[in-house]
Design an enzyme around this catalytic site. Structure first.
Site, mmCIF file in Angstrom:
data_model
loop_
_atom_site.group_PDB
_atom_site.id
_atom_site.type_symbol
_atom_site.label_atom_id
_atom_site.label_comp_id
_atom_site.label_asym_id
_atom_site.label_seq_id
_atom_site.Cartn_x
_atom_site.Cartn_y
_atom_site.Cartn_z
ATOM 1 N N SER A 1 23.278 21.619 -0.356
ATOM 2 C CA SER A 1 24.631 21.397 -0.169
ATOM 3 C C SER A 1 25.428 21.250 -1.528
ATOM 4 C CB SER A 1 24.822 20.449 0.783
ATOM 5 O OG SER A 1 26.095 20.608 1.464
ATOM 6 N N ASP B 1 24.093 29.286 8.594
ATOM 7 C CA ASP B 1 24.522 28.443 7.684
ATOM 8 C C ASP B 1 26.110 28.361 7.406
ATOM 9 O OD1 ASP B 1 24.366 26.432 5.586
ATOM 10 O OD2 ASP B 1 22.624 27.328 4.769
ATOM 11 N N HIS C 1 22.555 24.851 8.567
ATOM 12 C CA HIS C 1 22.473 23.964 6.829
ATOM 13 C C HIS C 1 21.404 23.213 6.533
ATOM 14 C CE1 HIS C 1 25.002 23.464 3.486
ATOM 15 N NE2 HIS C 1 25.323 21.909 3.877
#
Length: 299
Positions: A111, A251, A278
């Site tokens: 991320s 995602d 994610h």
């Protein structure tokens, strides 16, 4: 249960401290896998199962909490201009040097940790053996565009609720949180219930939201913080390390946000996890371990 760490500690970083956890032997010949968590303002907890890779690959695994959160120094009274990308780059360099692994390591950035690790890699550090960019956008402007696309696809009324609270500045209300969770259940973690490790990091963000709210904003999809116009795209051609891209079919880091890495990094391949959003390391752990083990063993 997670693999027990071989070492824990706090690395001095100027007048602050960076908490870290090591699994395996840092003196091993294999490069250390350094795990750079998301947020900014999250913690290492949701990535703890990467510690299993130490036994499978022979690579020691290093987790750490970035300054401002988790076991590291909290600075709730710091001004917005304190929290910069450079601060976290300096912290990472300090940790690598302090642990004695700056000449032999691999970065795994997830991320927000993805563009942070990419920016580090763009300076071509001599000890960087490989780079994994997981579930990450190369550009916050691109991310914000894609969030609008995903929000428009939420069930009827959800985005309207979110927009109403964002306009009113009431993003700390239960109604906003409930609407926010609809997005998270679809695009952040599709497991029900959320795994304990992910819950730990999620609630840590809100226990001390200084970094997250300052740099990101009140939610993943409402980026109003200091990072809103930041991008690493211009530096991606400078990355020399072999690079693995990871993303999930559902995602929040949509293909459009990941594409610049694929287009601009010279030595790169992309693995798309079909049953994940994610957090493929939690949503498809066996496939994730296989992909990571293959990448690490072939460096």
């Amino acid at each position: 249960m997670h693999v027990r760490p071989s070492r824990k500690g706090t690395m001095p970083f100027g007048e602050y401290g960076t908490w870290y956890r090591v699994t395996g032997d840092l003196a091993a010949e294999r490069p250390a896998l350094v795990v750079v968590h998301g947020g900014p303002g999250s913690t290492h907890d949701y990535l703890l199962n990467l510690a299993d890779l130490a036994a499978e690959t022979g690579c020691p695994v290093v987790h750490y909490d970035q300054i401002g959160n988790g076991g590291s120094t909290h600075l709730p009274d710091s001004d917005a201009d304190f929290w910069t990308v450079q601060l976290f780059l300096d912290e990472l360099d300090n940790l690598l040097t302090g642990l004695g692994i700056a000449d032999n390591y691999v970065l795994f950035g997830q991320s927000w940790g993805g563009p942070l690790a990419a920016r580090h890699a763009a300076d071509a550090p001599r000890g960087l053996r490989g780079l994994v960019i997981a579930n990450a956008s190369a550009s916050y402007p691109l991310w914000r565009q894609e969030m609008d696309v995903l929000r428009a696809q939420l069930p009827p009324g959800v985005n309207e609720t979110l927009l109403r609270h964002e306009a009113a500045g009431t993003t700390n209300t239960p109604e906003y949180f409930e609407a926010m969770k609809v997005f998270y259940d679809k695009h952040v973690c599709r497991l029900d219930p959320w795994p304990r490790d992910y819950q730990a990091s999620f609630y840590e963000v809100y226990n001390d939201s200084t970094v997250y709210f300052t740099m990101n904003g009140p939610s993943e999809f409402h980026v109003t913080g200091t990072l809103r116009d930041w991008s690493v795209e211009s530096r991606l051609p400078d990355i020399e390390a072999p690079t693995l891209l990871i993303s999930g079919r559902y995602d929040e880091a949509t293909p459009a946000t990941v594409q610049p890495y694929q287009d601009l990094i010279p030595d790169v391949r992309w693995e798309l996890f079909q049953e994940s959003s994610h957090l493929p390391h939690l949503e498809e752990p066996e496939l994730f371990r296989a992909v990571m083990t293959d990448f690490l063993k072939n460096l």
